[in-house]
Design an enzyme around this catalytic site. Structure first.
Site, mmCIF file in Angstrom:
data_model
loop_
_atom_site.group_PDB
_atom_site.id
_atom_site.type_symbol
_atom_site.label_atom_id
_atom_site.label_comp_id
_atom_site.label_asym_id
_atom_site.label_seq_id
_atom_site.Cartn_x
_atom_site.Cartn_y
_atom_site.Cartn_z
ATOM 1 N N ASP A 403 0.599 -0.851 0.147
ATOM 2 C CA ASP A 403 -0.085 -0.410 -0.274
ATOM 3 C C ASP A 403 0.932 1.060 -0.124
ATOM 4 O OD1 ASP A 403 -3.259 0.408 0.553
ATOM 5 O OD2 ASP A 403 -1.327 2.354 1.693
ATOM 6 N N ASN A 411 -3.185 13.027 -3.709
ATOM 7 C CA ASN A 411 -4.718 13.040 -3.991
ATOM 8 C C ASN A 411 -5.193 14.852 -3.437
ATOM 9 O OD1 ASN A 411 -4.589 11.500 -6.198
ATOM 10 N ND2 ASN A 411 -5.643 9.766 -4.891
ATOM 11 N N HIS A 416 -5.848 14.680 -8.351
ATOM 12 C CA HIS A 416 -5.731 13.736 -9.281
ATOM 13 C C HIS A 416 -4.832 13.279 -10.912
ATOM 14 C CE1 HIS A 416 -9.000 11.623 -6.806
ATOM 15 N NE2 HIS A 416 -9.931 12.813 -6.232
ATOM 16 N N ASP A 420 -2.476 10.647 -10.114
ATOM 17 C CA ASP A 420 -2.498 9.344 -11.062
ATOM 18 C C ASP A 420 -0.882 8.975 -11.894
ATOM 19 O OD1 ASP A 420 -4.953 8.795 -11.597
ATOM 20 O OD2 ASP A 420 -6.034 9.830 -13.276
ATOM 21 N N GLU A 446 -4.768 2.314 -4.041
ATOM 22 C CA GLU A 446 -3.020 2.826 -4.160
ATOM 23 C C GLU A 446 -2.645 1.320 -3.354
ATOM 24 O OE1 GLU A 446 -5.326 4.510 -0.266
ATOM 25 O OE2 GLU A 446 -5.691 3.916 -2.587
#
Length: 527
Positions: A403, A411, A416, A420, A446
């Site tokens: 993770d 974010n 975002h 990304d 994630e």
């Protein structure tokens, strides 16, 4: 004095081909060939060589035509130029038609069709269809010829290729006239005459609009043929004499021979025996001089009728014997078998091509269904499928769940788009340090998972540590934002027969422990 323009010479030679001006065109093409050789321009040399072969064929210089066309074909083959090989196949097939070798013509057109299909040249494909139609008609397979013509004309009209359409319309008219003539041999008949006349008039108009002088003469000649079937001598002579004038101007001896035979047949129908014999003998002389076997047969068949009418049975029989020998050669059943074999191969090739397309589509759909769109990694479905396959092996495996630490903050703070980018770069970094047999997948958000077949806990821990270190070492400075991305991991091992859901639960528990211990670390779960 300025040097000749090679491009202009090639264009002029092509214009002569379309107009049917063989002798003039050969002089121009020869000049272009010499210039291309001096300039070491291989594409231009091959184009000029092909033009010389085409023009020699039109002038009935078959030995020269064969030599030049074979040379061009070999050059294009050496370059892997399918377009060039297809263009040469048109001419070699046409020359085979001229000489009555319909089986060879079919094979030339079929090879050319393969080249044209390979490069997606629909225009050339339509011309090969016309050629196949002509060969089929010559051996009496009118249904196949009509089908080929219809397909060719549909393509040519879609492509607005008036020059090719003019030729196909002419071929369709010739087929109609042959069927009319075969229905009631030696007698005037209407049959499909209106359709044949309209096809010829349409072809004539397009031939004139596209400056195809030879085709114009061929249309006039067939109009003479049509009027002969209707019983009008004056109209036959008028149209065929116009055609002969064009053919002699070009020159086009094979076509001139056909026109002479149409006039001879009309004179015979009208009872003008001496005039009929004179024209038929002139046609036979031309056919023999140029090696036109089909025209020779037609001339001898006509002379059989003329000599019978004159009471010269011995001469009639001599012509009949030779005509039947030629006819047997031209109508050899092997030709039809070749056509069937070629069509069968073509059907198989189309089937294989469609199967390959379907397999490619299936692979593409499978890829979409098992690939994460953002990162390009395997997705959850792919991981589940791999686990299901491993369950049947009885082998051991390990699972790592990772993770990205505090990813939500990325974010929230940077948006975002940056988030990304982080996911994609982290994916690349992880994939770079995984082993070939490992399956790295994006589980969601994630969170990532790595399935490690035939791997014990120590080896899995080393892989997880490499992944964690790779993520923490990524340089983010080019993004223009202050980033420090780390990863936490949970590592477990188990039997392949264990359901994936159970393995994931244990790995998630180990991951939770790693996060609880402060993140940017890994935790080994219970066995």
């Amino acid at each position: 004095m300025p040097s000749p323009d090679l491009t202009a010479l090639l264009a002029e030679a092509q214009r002569c081909i379309l107009a049917g001006a063989a002798e003039t065109g050969m002089r121009v093409a020869e000049q272009a060939l010499q210039l291309a050789q001096e300039r070491h321009d291989e594409p231009a040399r091959l184009q000029a060589l092909g033009q010389m072969g085409t023009l020699a064929r039109m002038a009935s210089r078959h030995a020269d035509a064969r030599r030049w066309l074979e040379g061009a074909d070999a050059g294009y083959a050496a370059r892997g130029d399918a377009q060039g090989m297809a263009q040469i196949a048109v001419q070699r097939g046409q020359m085979a038609l001229d000489l009555g070798d319909y089986g060879d013509a079919i094979e030339c057109f079929a090879r050319g069709m393969q080249h044209a299909s390979a490069i997606g040249d629909t225009l050339l494909s339509s011309r090969f269809l016309t050629g196949i139609g002509i060969a089929s008609a010559r051996v009496g397979d009118h249904a196949r010829a009509r089908d080929a013509y219809a397909k060719a004309l549909a393509l040519q009209r879609t492509l607005h290729d008036d020059a090719a359409a003019a030729n196909t319309l002419h071929c369709m008219a010739v087929l109609e006239l042959r069927e009319i003539e075969a229905t009631r041999p030696g007698q005037p008949t209407q049959g499909n005459m209106p359709a044949a006349l309209q096809l010829l008039l349409d072809s004539l108009a397009l031939a004139r609009a596209t400056s195809r002088r030879r085709l114009e003469g061929m249309c006039l000649n067939e109009l003479g043929h049509a009027y002969r079937l209707r019983g009008g001598l004056a109209a036959v002579v008028d149209h065929c004499e116009q055609a002969i004038a064009i053919f002699r101007e070009l020159p086009a001896p094979k076509d001139e021979c056909d026109a002479l035979l149409h006039i001879a047949a009309a004179e015979l129908d009208a009872g003008h025996l001496d005039a009929a014999i004179e024209r038929a003998e002139a046609g036979l002389t031309l056919a023999l001089a140029c090696g036109f076997r089909p025209a020779e047969r037609d001339a001898r068949d006509l002379l059989v009728r003329c000599r019978e009418a004159a009471g010269d049975i011995a001469a009639a029989f001599a012509h009949l014997k030779i005509a039947r020998d030629i006819d047997a050669q031209l109508r050899d059943g092997e030709v039809l078998r070749r056509i069937e074999n070629i069509e069968h191969r073509r059907t198989l090739e189309q089937t294989r091509q469609r199967q390959a397309e379907l397999e490619a589509e299936t692979r593409a759909l499978d890829h979409l269904a098992t690939t994460d769109a953002l990162t390009g990694l395997a997705n959850r479905r792919a991981l589940e499928s791999a686990s299901d396959r491993l369950r049947t092996t009885g082998a051991s495996l390990a699972l790592v769940v990772l993770d990205l630490d505090h990813f939500k903050r990325v974010n929230d703070r940077f948006g975002h788009v940056v988030g990304d980018v982080v996911l994609r770069r982290a994916s690349l970094a992880m994939a770079a340090v995984c082993r070939e047999q490992d399956l790295l997948a994006r589980w969601g958000g994630e969170e990532f998972a790595v399935l490690l077949p035939n791997t014990d806990l120590d080896a899995a821990t080393r892989v997880a540590e490499r992944i964690r270190h790779a993520v923490g070492s990524i340089d983010w400075t080019d993004l223009g934002v202050s980033l420090m991305i780390t990863a936490s991991a949970g590592v477990i091992s188990g039997a392949a027969a264990t359901p994936l859901a159970e393995l994931m639960q244990r790995a998630d528990e180990a991951l939770y422990c790693a996060k609880s211990d402060g993140r940017n670390r890994l935790h080994v779960g219970r066995g």
